[in-house]
Design an enzyme around this catalytic site. Sequence first.
Site, mmCIF file in Angstrom:
data_model
loop_
_atom_site.group_PDB
_atom_site.id
_atom_site.type_symbol
_atom_site.label_atom_id
_atom_site.label_comp_id
_atom_site.label_asym_id
_atom_site.label_seq_id
_atom_site.Cartn_x
_atom_site.Cartn_y
_atom_site.Cartn_z
ATOM 1 N N LYS A 16 1.027 2.261 9.179
ATOM 2 C CA LYS A 16 0.646 3.278 8.194
ATOM 3 C C LYS A 16 0.721 2.687 6.798
ATOM 4 C CE LYS A 16 4.739 3.908 6.301
ATOM 5 N NZ LYS A 16 4.985 3.767 4.854
ATOM 6 N N ASP A 33 3.437 5.335 -0.255
ATOM 7 C CA ASP A 33 3.698 4.549 0.944
ATOM 8 C C ASP A 33 4.840 5.178 1.746
ATOM 9 O OD1 ASP A 33 3.252 1.808 2.438
ATOM 10 O OD2 ASP A 33 5.413 2.039 2.183
#
Length: 308
Positions: free
Chosen positions: A90, A168
Amino acid sequence: MTDLRIAIVGFGKIARDQHVGAIAATSGRNARGRREPQRRAAGAAAFCDHRGIAGKGPPLDAVSLCTPPQVRRAQAAVALAAGKHVMLEKPPGIGVAELDPLIAMAAEAKRTLFATWHSRYAPAVEPAREWLASRRIKSVHISWKEDVRVWHPGQAWIWEPGGLGVFDPGINALSILTRILPQPLFVTAAELAFPANCQAPIAANLTLADISGLQITAEFDFRQTGPQSWDIVVETDQGRMALSGGGRRMSVDGKAIAEAPDQEYRELYRRFVELTATGASDVDLAPLRLVADAFLLGKRTIVEPFMD
């Protein structure tokens, strides 16, 4: 069962800390390099870039892309074209639209494309989802604050366009949120704080909602020192449910309901092996869409420069 021969591409902190051990602990895979020195202790081999994917390295069935998101699309395309199954760390990319061609490639090649959201596999996430399913949700607040110097030391890419900055880690919270709440969500407002010398935000405040008008607020910050905060608090008609520790612990009105050790990445690889058995894909872009909309709607402020 024939073992799945997996290679890691991009051998940074997360690959070393999480992926190597998770591959070694997952049945139905072959981590051929795991007994070699650490620099080659990834799936079948540890590559810094995509050059080993297309037949120039050891035989491979699948690749796990742990490179910065700015380069993952091109690497995934090379891997799919070479007939490999692909796992994406991810976030799965730097934009939503760039995933569409990869989804089409995977379907045409009958290969798995797995866009991973590791925080969804935290042990208390599913108990939280099940508990919320029968309650009326009144409000939600996220506090997701950590020290970038601890978790991303020297990683300049995170401050470049596409690196997401504080999103993030923040996207981990959004991945949990989109899993545990019953209706789709959208961003209504955002405030983004950009260091004067960076192209990505170091902090963000978001307001989100669903179609029923549920109010959700989120605070993300990369400047937290001391104890780190990865918390989601949900007020309901039957009490306050809290997820803490990034989804490791669930409590209701202060009473512990679920808690277990972290095995998120082991669960990711278990799921990946399961998907590759049939060539099915799993690409949920809901968390990435929310981040993209936060950038579209965000009011930007400039804060002091960031020095690593």
